[in-house]
Design an enzyme around this catalytic site. Structure first.
Site, PDB file in Angstrom:
ATOM      1  N   ARG A 180      29.997  44.180  41.652  1.00 25.29           N
ATOM      2  CA  ARG A 180      31.033  44.096  42.687  1.00 25.29           C
ATOM      3  C   ARG A 180      32.398  44.267  42.042  1.00 25.29           C
ATOM      4  O   ARG A 180      32.715  43.639  41.042  1.00 25.29           O
ATOM      5  CB  ARG A 180      30.976  42.758  43.435  1.00 25.29           C
ATOM      6  CG  ARG A 180      31.952  42.724  44.614  1.00 25.29           C
ATOM      7  CD  ARG A 180      31.739  41.545  45.542  1.00 25.29           C
ATOM      8  NE  ARG A 180      31.663  42.021  46.922  1.00 25.29           N
ATOM      9  CZ  ARG A 180      31.697  41.221  47.982  1.00 25.29           C
ATOM     10  NH1 ARG A 180      31.798  39.915  47.844  1.00 25.29           N
ATOM     11  NH2 ARG A 180      31.612  41.723  49.196  1.00 25.29           N
ATOM     12  N   PRO A 202      27.651  38.176  49.385  1.00 23.98           N
ATOM     13  CA  PRO A 202      27.727  36.828  48.825  1.00 23.98           C
ATOM     14  C   PRO A 202      28.932  36.079  49.368  1.00 23.98           C
ATOM     15  O   PRO A 202      30.048  36.593  49.349  1.00 23.98           O
ATOM     16  CB  PRO A 202      27.850  37.069  47.312  1.00 23.98           C
ATOM     17  CG  PRO A 202      28.133  38.506  47.131  1.00 23.98           C
ATOM     18  CD  PRO A 202      27.873  39.218  48.389  1.00 23.98           C
ATOM     19  N   TYR A 211      38.419  37.101  39.699  1.00 24.42           N
ATOM     20  CA  TYR A 211      37.682  36.202  38.828  1.00 24.42           C
ATOM     21  C   TYR A 211      37.579  36.835  37.433  1.00 24.42           C
ATOM     22  O   TYR A 211      38.139  37.896  37.185  1.00 24.42           O
ATOM     23  CB  TYR A 211      36.336  35.852  39.450  1.00 24.42           C
ATOM     24  CG  TYR A 211      36.500  35.126  40.775  1.00 24.42           C
ATOM     25  CD1 TYR A 211      37.224  33.938  40.833  1.00 24.42           C
ATOM     26  CD2 TYR A 211      35.991  35.638  41.959  1.00 24.42           C
ATOM     27  CE1 TYR A 211      37.418  33.272  42.040  1.00 24.42           C
ATOM     28  CE2 TYR A 211      36.174  34.977  43.171  1.00 24.42           C
ATOM     29  CZ  TYR A 211      36.890  33.800  43.206  1.00 24.42           C
ATOM     30  OH  TYR A 211      37.095  33.146  44.398  1.00 24.42           O
ATOM     31  N   LEU A 221      35.256  43.543  57.321  1.00 25.39           N
ATOM     32  CA  LEU A 221      35.438  43.647  58.767  1.00 25.39           C
ATOM     33  C   LEU A 221      34.539  44.718  59.386  1.00 25.39           C
ATOM     34  O   LEU A 221      34.980  45.541  60.180  1.00 25.39           O
ATOM     35  CB  LEU A 221      36.907  43.905  59.107  1.00 25.39           C
ATOM     36  CG  LEU A 221      37.820  42.673  59.009  1.00 25.39           C
ATOM     37  CD1 LEU A 221      39.245  43.032  59.408  1.00 25.39           C
ATOM     38  CD2 LEU A 221      37.307  41.528  59.870  1.00 25.39           C
ATOM     39  N   ALA A 253      28.243  33.650  44.985  1.00 24.74           N
ATOM     40  CA  ALA A 253      28.654  33.626  43.581  1.00 24.74           C
ATOM     41  C   ALA A 253      28.112  32.385  42.892  1.00 24.74           C
ATOM     42  O   ALA A 253      28.444  31.257  43.250  1.00 24.74           O
ATOM     43  CB  ALA A 253      30.179  33.661  43.482  1.00 24.74           C
TER      44      ALA A 253
END
Length: 361
Positions: free
Chosen positions: A235, A24, A187, A307, A63
């Site tokens: 997540r 996401p 968050y 990455l 999100a």
């Protein structure tokens, strides 16, 4: 031998055709206010459709806020009304018709809400600039320029738990087959998890058992309305990258075991985002060891992210048992057809739409 990256994987009743998935990534491109606030439009459709026709096995839509005040920015997507639900249906339907499993990440930005788009600096917006007062577990600002958030009451916490459940129902109505709960990157849910941002002294703060309570309440509420046959992801940031008084990899392993007990089917393992001024040793695959440890010590399926940019690198991660899948972010922004490129390099087969056959064969 066939490439592990292109072996299908089944979670509950959903079979994902390969292990190359789209992470996401917020586009900050929705309308900010009015009846179209938070509604996906042509940009979002084209963005996700391109990755589906590129062979991506699972796409997790960016999100998506469970309430207006839960948006990271005024231009975030949302899933709190029928207009949004209907527009998401167009996207989910296209993904499924073109061989990609449609998924969506549901979140609440907490104390990091009300910021501008990254290409405009990403600074917190003042109340007279379109910002709003953020909510958080404790009245601790994320950074010097951020507003001090309002501390959530237990009634406020229960309301947000309900908002996650309502958004999950809408996600199913729209046709999504995977939900990911966003508990990472500082968050709201991640803020409750970490002692760096959670200074509460009630049953939602203090001990690890208390700090994970809100997250597990959200998981239980979503799992209760999300069909039993469909998978639920979570997540997490595996570490705050703080030397002390932060969320740690040990915490992540303990939490992953609890998530497994509560019906989570896969952990998406990222890191950071909850503290400013930290040093993160960024490099190719730098977060993979966190995912590998969770998989090894809990048996919970995991996806690795961070990455991962080369087909051979991704194949090694999956074939070596470090993760069940890889989630690509920026690499899929650069190359929507990464899965087809990987299939060519690894001598594997992947979906391609018939009109693209001239370029495939």
């Amino acid at each position: 031998m066939s490439a592990a990256l292109f072996e299908p994987v089944t979670l509950r009743s959903v079979t994902i055709p390969n292990r190359i998935w789209m992470a996401p990534m917020c586009q900050y491109s929705a309308v900010a206010s009015g009846e179209d606030a938070g509604v996906p439009h042509d940009w979002h459709f084209a963005h996700y459709a391109a990755r589906a026709t590129g062979g991506t096995g699972l796409i997790l839509v960016e999100a998506t806020a469970v309430s207006a005040e839960g948006r990271i920015s005024p231009h975030d997507l949302g899933l709190w009304n029928d207009r949004q639900t209907e527009a998401f249906g167009r996207i989910a339907g296209f993904l499924k018709r073109h061989g990609t499993v449609p998924g969506i990440q549901l979140g609440h930005a907490g104390r990091k809400s009300g910021t501008d788009a990254p290409w405009r600096g990403g600074a917190p917006l003042a109340l007279d600039e379109g910002g709003w007062r953020p909510l958080a577990p404790s009245p601790v600002a994320f950074g010097e320029r951020h507003l001090v958030p309002d501390e959530l009451t237990e009634e406020g916490i229960a309301e947000i738990v309900g908002q996650f459940a309502a958004a999950a129902r809408r996600a199913r109505t729209a046709g999504f087959e995977v939900i990911e709960i966003h508990g990472a990157h500082g968050y709201l849910i991640g803020e409750f998890l970490s002692p760096h941002s959670n200074h509460r002294t009630d049953r939602y703060g203090g001990s690890l058992e208390n700090r994970v309570r809100f997250a597990l309440e959200v998981v239980d509420a979503v799992r209760a309305v999300w069909p039993e046959e469909l998978p639920l992801f979570f997540r997490v940031s595996a570490t705050d990258w703080l030397e002390r008084d932060g969320w740690t990899p040990d915490d992540t392993v303990a939490f992953a075991a609890l998530l497994k007990e509560h019906g989570v089917d896969l952990l998406d393992v990222s890191s950071g985002g909850n503290a400013t001024g930290v040093r993160i040793p960024v490099g190719p695959g730098y977060q993979v060891p966190f995912a590998a440890r969770v998989r090894r010590e809990t048996g919970l399926p995991v996806a690795a992210v961070g990455l991962i940019t080369e087909p051979g690198q991704a194949e090694k991660i999956v074939a070596g048992g470090e993760a069940d899948a890889v989630l690509l972010g920026r690499e899929l922004l650069r190359n929507p057809s990464f899965a087809r490129q990987a299939a060519r390099e690894l001598d594997a087969q992947v979906y391609a739409p018939e009109p693209y056959g001239y370029a495939i064969h």
